[in-house]
Design a protein around this motif. Structure first.
Motif, PDB file in Angstrom:
ATOM      1  N   ALA A 173     117.129  17.942  -7.598  1.00 40.40           N
ATOM      2  CA  ALA A 173     116.735  16.651  -7.024  1.00 40.40           C
ATOM      3  C   ALA A 173     115.426  16.186  -7.663  1.00 40.40           C
ATOM      4  O   ALA A 173     114.348  16.357  -7.086  1.00 40.40           O
ATOM      5  CB  ALA A 173     116.573  16.780  -5.505  1.00 40.40           C
ATOM      6  N   PRO A 174     115.475  15.618  -8.863  1.00 36.50           N
ATOM      7  CA  PRO A 174     114.239  15.145  -9.516  1.00 36.50           C
ATOM      8  C   PRO A 174     113.527  14.070  -8.716  1.00 36.50           C
ATOM      9  O   PRO A 174     112.334  13.825  -8.922  1.00 36.50           O
ATOM     10  CB  PRO A 174     114.751  14.607 -10.865  1.00 36.50           C
ATOM     11  N   GLU A 175     114.248  13.463  -7.758  1.00 36.19           N
ATOM     12  CA  GLU A 175     113.625  12.445  -6.894  1.00 36.19           C
ATOM     13  C   GLU A 175     112.517  13.031  -6.017  1.00 36.19           C
ATOM     14  O   GLU A 175     111.679  12.306  -5.480  1.00 36.19           O
ATOM     15  CB  GLU A 175     114.690  11.815  -5.985  1.00 36.19           C
ATOM     16  N   LEU A 176     112.526  14.377  -5.866  1.00 39.89           N
ATOM     17  CA  LEU A 176     111.549  15.043  -4.998  1.00 39.89           C
ATOM     18  C   LEU A 176     110.115  14.766  -5.431  1.00 39.89           C
ATOM     19  O   LEU A 176     109.216  14.614  -4.585  1.00 39.89           O
ATOM     20  CB  LEU A 176     111.828  16.556  -5.007  1.00 39.89           C
ATOM     21  N   ALA A 177     109.880  14.705  -6.714  1.00 36.57           N
ATOM     22  CA  ALA A 177     108.518  14.525  -7.237  1.00 36.57           C
ATOM     23  C   ALA A 177     107.927  13.167  -6.881  1.00 36.57           C
ATOM     24  O   ALA A 177     106.699  13.017  -6.816  1.00 36.57           O
ATOM     25  CB  ALA A 177     108.510  14.706  -8.752  1.00 36.57           C
ATOM     26  N   GLN A 178     108.772  12.166  -6.617  1.00 37.81           N
ATOM     27  CA  GLN A 178     108.270  10.814  -6.326  1.00 37.81           C
ATOM     28  C   GLN A 178     108.383  10.416  -4.852  1.00 37.81           C
ATOM     29  O   GLN A 178     107.822   9.389  -4.444  1.00 37.81           O
ATOM     30  CB  GLN A 178     109.033   9.773  -7.158  1.00 37.81           C
ATOM     31  N   CYS A 179     109.072  11.222  -4.049  1.00 37.11           N
ATOM     32  CA  CYS A 179     109.309  10.787  -2.667  1.00 37.11           C
ATOM     33  C   CYS A 179     108.189  11.228  -1.726  1.00 37.11           C
ATOM     34  O   CYS A 179     107.413  12.132  -2.028  1.00 37.11           O
ATOM     35  CB  CYS A 179     110.638  11.329  -2.154  1.00 37.11           C
ATOM     36  N   LYS A 180     108.121  10.567  -0.569  1.00 38.51           N
ATOM     37  CA  LYS A 180     107.223  11.000   0.486  1.00 38.51           C
ATOM     38  C   LYS A 180     107.880  12.166   1.224  1.00 38.51           C
ATOM     39  O   LYS A 180     109.105  12.275   1.254  1.00 38.51           O
ATOM     40  CB  LYS A 180     106.968   9.850   1.469  1.00 38.51           C
ATOM     41  N   PRO A 181     107.079  13.076   1.823  1.00 39.37           N
ATOM     42  CA  PRO A 181     107.658  14.188   2.578  1.00 39.37           C
ATOM     43  C   PRO A 181     108.645  13.706   3.638  1.00 39.37           C
ATOM     44  O   PRO A 181     108.391  12.715   4.328  1.00 39.37           O
ATOM     45  CB  PRO A 181     106.430  14.846   3.223  1.00 39.37           C
ATOM     46  N   SER A 182     109.790  14.364   3.715  1.00 32.69           N
ATOM     47  CA  SER A 182     110.857  14.060   4.677  1.00 32.69           C
ATOM     48  C   SER A 182     111.594  12.762   4.388  1.00 32.69           C
ATOM     49  O   SER A 182     112.317  12.249   5.239  1.00 32.69           O
ATOM     50  CB  SER A 182     110.326  14.022   6.126  1.00 32.69           C
TER      51      SER A 182
END
Length: 597
Positions: A173-182
């Motif tokens: 999930a490369p989106e993890l690096a740009q998302c806010k927690p949760s």
């Protein structure tokens, strides 16, 4: 004989059928053939309780508040039962604050430690479903696990051994690096929203929440709501999902209930006599396995017993050091773990303090290993447990003051409040002492395989009998004996050979420490036996002629392995089960290489 009548009772979660048993007067016309059939119903003296895991924990905290619940040696942490309840409720409240809801799946992907222990109990207190994930899983396997059951939040270590858990999740999930927690939204992991990482360095990892934050995140009113929630979590509802160990093929997701966990744990502890004496248990088995969570965590909780963790994973040297330092009176382990313990004691000359009980389970154990455990480790009593994930743990277990004969020759006595029968290939019961497939029925049967109705129907029939897949012999007194796995039976020229019988015999050879036998293809006989052997000492040697001479006159000629392979170790799952399919692959690859020369 028994006459069975049924009545239905309504509960909040549905309808439960209760069977009552009334003795029938025996007459001269009673069918003796019927009475000789392999069927046992062991009612037991301790009644079942209608309680969820969260309520079970609360009772433990009230009854044994100052008893040590968990000692994690590698983390240098100690928790009492009152500590555990307080921290579990804080984490449970944080789950809700992070947007999770009752019934959501919470993945736990980590080795043994306080994080795993607290997270699993917090999920139960929150009315959520913990999904226990093998810490050895690689990227494709964790992707399968998350998507199979729709994991919404995952709790993982930052790293363990060569595993970099955060990096592996970020790879999927490369989106993890740009998302806010949760607020994760991943195309490959569509259900996953929250990633919680337990980091020793307190690293701030993009998109993730630190595990320590879960203890400080919720308000006091939010925490108090968790206690009020307990009466609204039906014991019949799901508490846990475990993936079958994957010794063959793609793992299935077994879905278990609070009711099964709590009651099996109570009866396991009772048979281990935890209600008679305070104990400290050296736990070598992984928490992600049913042995670790039910026999270990919930079983110890039932009697205020202390669990002691030597390390995040199994190492014989750490276990021996922990047993001595923490004065452990009980040891939990799989057969392969005990093989390594025995070897370590013999090589080092270490003398352990007196140990009351060694419990072995998770795989079949040879009679010779039982003897070695008692002598080499100085254990007063060795007990066996036999069961399966789909039955919430234990089906057969040694009784109190068990005879040496029953310990060496059986897997114990049928557990309380369970039915067992042995059937032929058509589902008909066979006479006592005759081999067939073991079927069981009772309170601990899983709710089903998550998202797999067809596999569930294949495993649990319309009458709620759970088909174990084990080749088994049942005695009239309630004891049982494993002959082998149904799928492992080898047919050599029309003769049935059960590897378990052969393995037990070969382990009596003075040079052999451990052995596992497999069926391999043969053009003439259909199948032949190959024995993979681990020797007592690496300086020893054993050839096929010597092994054949040892077997001659002691076992039938057709059972003598045609092939012998000496190995330093066996491929196995993290829970200690030997992966025989990998031995088959190894043999086939050797054959191909030989043909190419």
């Amino acid at each position: 004989m028994l006459r069975i009548s049924s009545k239905k009772l309504s509960f909040a979660s549905g309808v439960r059928t209760i069977h009552t048993y009334k003795p029938l007067a025996c007459s001269a016309n009673t069918n003796t053939t019927e009475r000789n059939q392999s069927y046992i119903h062991h009612i037991g003296k301790k009644p079942l309780v209608y309680r969820n895991v969260g309520q079970h924990l609360q009772i433990a905290a009230e009854k044994y508040p100052n008893n040590e619940a968990l000692v994690s040696c590698h983390e240098n942490k100690r928790l009492t039962f009152s500590d555990v309840l307080e921290k579990a409720d804080r984490i449970a409240a944080s789950f809700y604050q992070l947007g999770l809801k009752k019934g959501d799946r919470v993945g736990i992907w980590a080795p043994n430690g306080t994080q795993f222990y607290l997270s699993s109990l917090a999920a139960a207190r929150a009315g959520m479903i913990s999904v226990l994930i093998n810490p050895a899983y690689q990227v494709p396997e964790i992707e399968y696990a998350i998507n199979k059951v729709g994991v919404k939040a995952i709790i993982a270590n930052e790293s363990y051994r060569s595993q970099q858990y955060y990096n592996m999740l970020a790879q999927l999930a490369p989106e993890l690096a740009q998302c806010k927690p949760s607020e994760l939204k991943s195309s490959k992991l569509p259900s996953l929203r929250t990633v919680v990482i337990d980091s020793e360095q307190n690293n701030k990892l993009p998109g993730a929440i630190a595990f320590k934050e879960l203890l400080n995140l919720p308000s006091e009113p939010a925490i108090s709501k968790i206690e009020a929630l307990q009466s609204k979590i039906p014991p019949d509802s799901g508490v846990n999902i475990q993936f079958t160990s994957g010794t063959t093929g793609q793992p299935k997701a077994a879905f278990m209930s609070h009711y099964g966990f709590v009651n099996n744990a109570i009866h396991i502890g009772h048979r281990n006599e935890f209600d008679l004496k305070d104990h400290r248990i050296c736990v070598q088995t992984p928490f992600f396995h049913v042995f670790g969570i039910v026999i270990g965590i919930v079983g110890a909780m039932s009697y205020g017993t202390t669990l002691v963790l030597p390390g995040p994973g199994f190492k014989a040297s750490e276990s021996l050091e922990t047993i001595a330092k923490e004065k452990c009176s009980v040891i939990y382990g799989t057969p392969t773990m005990y093989v390594d313990l025995v070897r370590a004691v013999r090589e080092s000359g270490i003398k352990l303090p007196p140990v009351d009980l060694a419990v072995t389970g998770g795989a079949a154990c040879s009679p010779q290993l039982f003897v070695d455990i008692q002598k080499a480790l100085g254990v007063r009593q060795v007990k066996t447990v036999f069961g399966m994930t789909e039955a919430s743990a234990v089906l057969f277990q040694s009784l109190f003051n068990e005879s040496k004969e029953n310990v060496l020759e059986t897997v114990g006595h049928l557990t309380d409040h369970y039915e067992a029968k042995v059937v032929d290939q058509d589902g008909n019961t066979v006479p006592f002492g005759t081999s067939g497939e073991l079927w069981v029925r009772g309170y601990g049967t899983m709710l089903g395989y998550w998202g797999d109705e067809q596999k569930t129907k294949e495993t649990i029939d319309v009458d709620k009998w759970l088909k174990t897949g084990d080749q088994f012999q049942l005695r009239e007194d309630g004891y049982g004996k494993i002959v082998g796995r149904m799928k492992e039976m080898v047919i050599r020229g029309g003769e049935n050979i059960y590897p378990k019988e052969l393995e037990d015999f070969l382990c009596t050879h003075p040079k052999i420490l451990e052995t596992h036998c497999i069926g391999v293809p043969d053009e003439r006989m259909g199948e032949e036996i190959c024995a993979y052997v681990r020797l007592q000492d690496s300086s020893m040697s054993l050839d096929h002629a010597e092994m054949k001479a040892f077997c001659k006159g002691k076992i039938a000629h057709f059972k003598i392995p045609r092939y012998l392979r000496i190995v330093d170790d066996f491929p196995k799952t993290v829970s200690g089960k030997i992966q025989k399919f990998k031995l088959v692959e190894l043999f086939k690859s050797e054959s191909v290489q030989s043909d190419q020369k």
